[in-house]
Design a protein around this motif. Structure first.
Motif, PDB file in Angstrom:
ATOM      1  N   ARG A  60       0.841  -1.068   0.174  1.00  0.00           N
ATOM      2  CA  ARG A  60       0.235   0.150   0.391  1.00  0.00           C
ATOM      3  C   ARG A  60       0.554   1.337   0.191  1.00  0.00           C
ATOM      4  O   ARG A  60       0.315   2.106   0.505  1.00  0.00           O
ATOM      5  N   ASN A  61       2.521   0.788  -0.456  1.00  0.00           N
ATOM      6  CA  ASN A  61       2.690   2.375  -0.215  1.00  0.00           C
ATOM      7  C   ASN A  61       2.520   3.164  -1.426  1.00  0.00           C
ATOM      8  O   ASN A  61       2.012   2.947  -2.678  1.00  0.00           O
ATOM      9  N   ALA A  62       2.466   4.516  -1.104  1.00  0.00           N
ATOM     10  CA  ALA A  62       2.058   5.149  -2.205  1.00  0.00           C
ATOM     11  C   ALA A  62       3.656   5.844  -2.661  1.00  0.00           C
ATOM     12  O   ALA A  62       4.418   5.112  -3.380  1.00  0.00           O
ATOM     13  N   LEU A  63       2.314   5.755  -4.160  1.00  0.00           N
ATOM     14  CA  LEU A  63       2.863   6.092  -5.274  1.00  0.00           C
ATOM     15  C   LEU A  63       4.557   7.234  -5.149  1.00  0.00           C
ATOM     16  O   LEU A  63       5.772   6.685  -6.114  1.00  0.00           O
ATOM     17  N   ALA A  64       4.920   8.191  -4.744  1.00  0.00           N
ATOM     18  CA  ALA A  64       5.675   8.875  -4.011  1.00  0.00           C
ATOM     19  C   ALA A  64       6.758   8.058  -3.785  1.00  0.00           C
ATOM     20  O   ALA A  64       8.120   7.982  -4.274  1.00  0.00           O
ATOM     21  N   GLU A  65       6.267   7.011  -2.512  1.00  0.00           N
ATOM     22  CA  GLU A  65       7.109   6.031  -2.300  1.00  0.00           C
ATOM     23  C   GLU A  65       8.384   5.449  -2.962  1.00  0.00           C
ATOM     24  O   GLU A  65       9.278   5.066  -2.861  1.00  0.00           O
ATOM     25  N   ILE A  66       6.961   4.219  -3.591  1.00  0.00           N
ATOM     26  CA  ILE A  66       7.817   3.372  -5.095  1.00  0.00           C
ATOM     27  C   ILE A  66       8.197   4.306  -6.152  1.00  0.00           C
ATOM     28  O   ILE A  66       9.061   3.144  -5.673  1.00  0.00           O
ATOM     29  N   ALA A  67       8.310   5.403  -6.041  1.00  0.00           N
ATOM     30  CA  ALA A  67       8.853   6.152  -6.601  1.00  0.00           C
ATOM     31  C   ALA A  67      10.597   6.190  -6.602  1.00  0.00           C
ATOM     32  O   ALA A  67      11.804   5.701  -6.928  1.00  0.00           O
ATOM     33  N   TRP A  68      10.465   6.290  -5.592  1.00  0.00           N
ATOM     34  CA  TRP A  68      11.598   6.866  -4.377  1.00  0.00           C
ATOM     35  C   TRP A  68      12.759   5.186  -4.194  1.00  0.00           C
ATOM     36  O   TRP A  68      13.668   5.165  -4.737  1.00  0.00           O
ATOM     37  N   LEU A  69      11.640   4.288  -3.989  1.00  0.00           N
ATOM     38  CA  LEU A  69      12.286   2.615  -3.478  1.00  0.00           C
ATOM     39  C   LEU A  69      12.798   2.027  -4.778  1.00  0.00           C
ATOM     40  O   LEU A  69      14.133   1.272  -4.966  1.00  0.00           O
ATOM     41  N   LEU A  70      12.774   2.732  -6.112  1.00  0.00           N
ATOM     42  CA  LEU A  70      12.367   2.089  -7.410  1.00  0.00           C
ATOM     43  C   LEU A  70      13.951   3.208  -7.854  1.00  0.00           C
ATOM     44  O   LEU A  70      14.980   3.294  -9.584  1.00  0.00           O
ATOM     45  N   GLY A  71      14.818   4.313  -7.436  1.00  0.00           N
ATOM     46  CA  GLY A  71      15.992   4.817  -7.404  1.00  0.00           C
ATOM     47  C   GLY A  71      15.307   6.316  -8.867  1.00  0.00           C
ATOM     48  O   GLY A  71      15.836   6.794  -9.142  1.00  0.00           O
ATOM     49  N   PHE A  72      13.547   6.933  -8.928  1.00  0.00           N
ATOM     50  CA  PHE A  72      13.825   7.728  -9.820  1.00  0.00           C
ATOM     51  C   PHE A  72      13.680   9.194  -9.242  1.00  0.00           C
ATOM     52  O   PHE A  72      13.369   8.985  -7.742  1.00  0.00           O
ATOM     53  N   ALA A  73      13.971  10.141 -10.183  1.00  0.00           N
ATOM     54  CA  ALA A  73      14.065  11.297  -9.919  1.00  0.00           C
ATOM     55  C   ALA A  73      12.579  12.092  -9.111  1.00  0.00           C
ATOM     56  O   ALA A  73      12.857  12.873  -8.225  1.00  0.00           O
ATOM     57  N   ASN A  74      11.506  11.613 -10.009  1.00  0.00           N
ATOM     58  CA  ASN A  74      10.677  12.082  -9.021  1.00  0.00           C
ATOM     59  C   ASN A  74       9.295  11.107  -9.647  1.00  0.00           C
ATOM     60  O   ASN A  74       9.664  10.025 -10.860  1.00  0.00           O
ATOM     61  N   PRO A  75       8.581  11.229  -8.692  1.00  0.00           N
ATOM     62  CA  PRO A  75       7.014  10.214  -8.865  1.00  0.00           C
ATOM     63  C   PRO A  75       6.542  10.285 -10.468  1.00  0.00           C
ATOM     64  O   PRO A  75       5.934   9.658 -11.644  1.00  0.00           O
ATOM     65  N   ALA A  76       6.730  11.768 -11.533  1.00  0.00           N
ATOM     66  CA  ALA A  76       6.465  11.660 -12.423  1.00  0.00           C
ATOM     67  C   ALA A  76       7.008  10.753 -13.973  1.00  0.00           C
ATOM     68  O   ALA A  76       7.189  10.152 -14.466  1.00  0.00           O
ATOM     69  N   ALA A  77       8.374  10.807 -13.417  1.00  0.00           N
ATOM     70  CA  ALA A  77       9.488   9.755 -14.454  1.00  0.00           C
ATOM     71  C   ALA A  77       8.802   8.056 -13.620  1.00  0.00           C
ATOM     72  O   ALA A  77       8.758   7.513 -15.212  1.00  0.00           O
ATOM     73  N   PHE A  78       8.364   7.947 -12.881  1.00  0.00           N
ATOM     74  CA  PHE A  78       7.987   6.695 -12.389  1.00  0.00           C
ATOM     75  C   PHE A  78       7.034   5.889 -13.548  1.00  0.00           C
ATOM     76  O   PHE A  78       6.996   5.860 -13.988  1.00  0.00           O
ATOM     77  N   HIS A  79       5.875   7.436 -13.227  1.00  0.00           N
ATOM     78  CA  HIS A  79       4.701   7.395 -13.811  1.00  0.00           C
ATOM     79  C   HIS A  79       4.679   7.235 -15.326  1.00  0.00           C
ATOM     80  O   HIS A  79       4.328   6.221 -16.020  1.00  0.00           O
ATOM     81  N   LYS A  80       5.604   7.212 -16.085  1.00  0.00           N
ATOM     82  CA  LYS A  80       5.862   7.698 -17.595  1.00  0.00           C
ATOM     83  C   LYS A  80       6.668   6.021 -17.689  1.00  0.00           C
ATOM     84  O   LYS A  80       5.989   5.411 -18.719  1.00  0.00           O
ATOM     85  N   ALA A  81       7.596   6.196 -16.987  1.00  0.00           N
ATOM     86  CA  ALA A  81       8.783   4.338 -17.232  1.00  0.00           C
ATOM     87  C   ALA A  81       6.859   3.057 -16.522  1.00  0.00           C
ATOM     88  O   ALA A  81       6.831   2.899 -17.001  1.00  0.00           O
ATOM     89  N   TYR A  82       6.428   3.408 -15.671  1.00  0.00           N
ATOM     90  CA  TYR A  82       4.994   2.040 -15.275  1.00  0.00           C
ATOM     91  C   TYR A  82       4.262   1.900 -16.875  1.00  0.00           C
ATOM     92  O   TYR A  82       4.267   1.136 -16.723  1.00  0.00           O
ATOM     93  N   LYS A  83       3.416   3.338 -17.226  1.00  0.00           N
ATOM     94  CA  LYS A  83       2.410   3.290 -18.598  1.00  0.00           C
ATOM     95  C   LYS A  83       2.945   2.330 -20.068  1.00  0.00           C
ATOM     96  O   LYS A  83       2.833   1.701 -20.513  1.00  0.00           O
ATOM     97  N   ARG A  84       5.799   2.685 -19.099  1.00  0.00           N
ATOM     98  CA  ARG A  84       5.751   2.808 -20.827  1.00  0.00           C
ATOM     99  C   ARG A  84       5.701   0.560 -20.422  1.00  0.00           C
ATOM    100  O   ARG A  84       5.502  -0.081 -21.558  1.00  0.00           O
ATOM    101  N   TRP A  85       5.716   0.437 -19.207  1.00  0.00           N
ATOM    102  CA  TRP A  85       5.805  -1.121 -19.175  1.00  0.00           C
ATOM    103  C   TRP A  85       4.733  -1.895 -18.997  1.00  0.00           C
ATOM    104  O   TRP A  85       4.570  -3.301 -19.379  1.00  0.00           O
ATOM    105  N   PHE A  86       3.646  -1.082 -18.433  1.00  0.00           N
ATOM    106  CA  PHE A  86       2.426  -1.966 -18.691  1.00  0.00           C
ATOM    107  C   PHE A  86       1.328  -1.251 -19.552  1.00  0.00           C
ATOM    108  O   PHE A  86      -0.073  -2.142 -19.420  1.00  0.00           O
ATOM    109  N   GLY A  87       1.520   0.301 -19.791  1.00  0.00           N
ATOM    110  CA  GLY A  87       0.443   0.113 -20.757  1.00  0.00           C
ATOM    111  C   GLY A  87      -0.600   0.564 -20.097  1.00  0.00           C
ATOM    112  O   GLY A  87      -1.329   0.847 -20.712  1.00  0.00           O
TER     113      GLY A  87
END
Length: 354
Positions: A307-334
């Motif tokens: 139940r980690n917040a999306l911002a927390e997951i972005a940090w755990l995965l080493g992304f510079a910010n949540p927006a970068a994580f969001h973009k990568a996630y859509k690329r991976w899973f559509g």
């Protein structure tokens, strides 16, 4: 990371032996509640808990612990788990460790072979100071689901040291990363030493002289035999690892808050960046590809299993910010991570899975 059979584990966040689940069930019963009801809710059977090779995912174990806290009303149930932990509850590693010649050597042995019963993407436990300081890796960001994990590990180590040394006041100090939850006095009474919350590390420090005390269960012949078996088991686990598997294993804990470089990983593996690139090329992969695949695997499990917040997951995965994580996630899973989590939870609800 691959398991010893060469297959990717079911959950990239890590897994833990049901030996530890059994301790939690005993703690629930000790608190005067029906552990069987909770087992049924989480799909656990007595056959599962008696299977020496059975494991559950780390997120599932965390949810199980939080459910136990809600059931018993005891936010410090990790301490109860520690009190009920025996060397055998760490499997063959615990049996080997209790046979070590000294208390510090016993603690160091217990932690050295912890991979035999648990694997976590956040990192690995370690010792320093000739085994007189034990460190549990950071599991930031902290929440109600992982407080008890830190409590139970530090308490289990403390109980082990007390059994081996025969000393109740075996610790000089305990430090815990997460902030105080208002139970400071209870923690200090249980650990019988000062406990600092909001610290830089999760660790326990043995009291002066305790580490050099002879183990009350020392047995040189059995120590040699059991540590040899532990070494062989570790070799089997790691024996099938490719260079890519070893890179993935290092990347997982290094990702938190940053993007690890090829140079950093090569140094950790004791090789040069050029040599690492060549070895990965021979396996028809590359560092950037492994980094992306590792993030993808972890991201999917974080969205589904925590139940980690999306911002927390972005940090755990080493992304510079949540927006970068969001973009990568859509690329991976559509699909966006928030929508993916919503769909998954709706599906689980339809199936009656909590």
């Amino acid at each position: 990371m691959m398991n010893q059979a060469g297959r990717k584990p079911r959950n990239s966040l890590g897994d833990i032996s049901v030996l530890y689940v059994s301790v939690l069930m005993r703690a629930i019963a000790e608190e005067g509640h029906d552990a069987a009801a909770l087992m049924g809710r989480f799909g656990l059977t007595s056959e599962t808990l008696t299977s020496p090779d059975a494991r559950i995912s780390i997120p599932r174990f965390m949810r199980l612990g939080q459910a136990a806290i809600e059931l018993t009303g005891n936010r410090a149930i990790g301490l109860t788990m520690g009190e009920l932990t025996r060397p055998v509850d760490a499997g063959i590693a615990g049996l080997a460790a209790q046979c070590a010649p000294t208390t510090a050597g016993a603690l160091a042995t217990l932690i050295r072979y912890s991979l035999l019963t648990s694997r976590n993407s956040r990192g690995a436990a370690s010792t320093s100071g000739n085994g007189e300081q034990a460190h549990f890796y950071s599991i930031r960001p902290y929440n109600v689901f992982n407080y008890f994990v830190v409590d139970s590990v530090l308490a289990a180590w403390t109980r082990f040291v007390r059994i081996i040394s025969g000393e109740h006041r075996a610790l000089e100090r305990v430090t815990i990363e997460y902030p105080s939850i208002g139970l400071d006095d209870a923690f200090e009474a249980w650990f019988a030493c000062p406990v600092q919350f909001g610290a830089r590390h999760n660790q326990l420090i043995l009291a002066p002289g305790v580490g050099s005390l002879p183990s009350r269960q020392a047995q040189p012949a059995m120590y040699a035999s059991l540590t040899r078996q532990c070494d062989e088991a570790l070799t089997r686990i790691r024996g099938g690892w490719t260079t890519g598997d070893r890179v993935r294993d290092l990347l997982m804990p290094l990702l938190q808050g940053t993007t690890p470089s090829l140079d950093t990983v090569a140094t950790r593996l004791g090789t040069s960046p050029w040599t690492l690139q060549r070895q990965l090329a021979e396996e028809h992969t590359g560092f950037r590809e492994l980094l992306d695949d590792t993030r993808k695997d972890l991201a999917g499990d974080y969205i589904r299993e925590t139940r980690n917040a999306l911002a927390e997951i972005a940090w755990l995965l080493g992304f510079a910010n949540p927006a970068a994580f969001h973009k990568a996630y859509k690329r991976w899973f559509g699909i966006s991570p928030g929508e993916h989590r919503k769909q998954f939870h709706e599906e689980q609800t339809r199936k009656g899975i909590r």
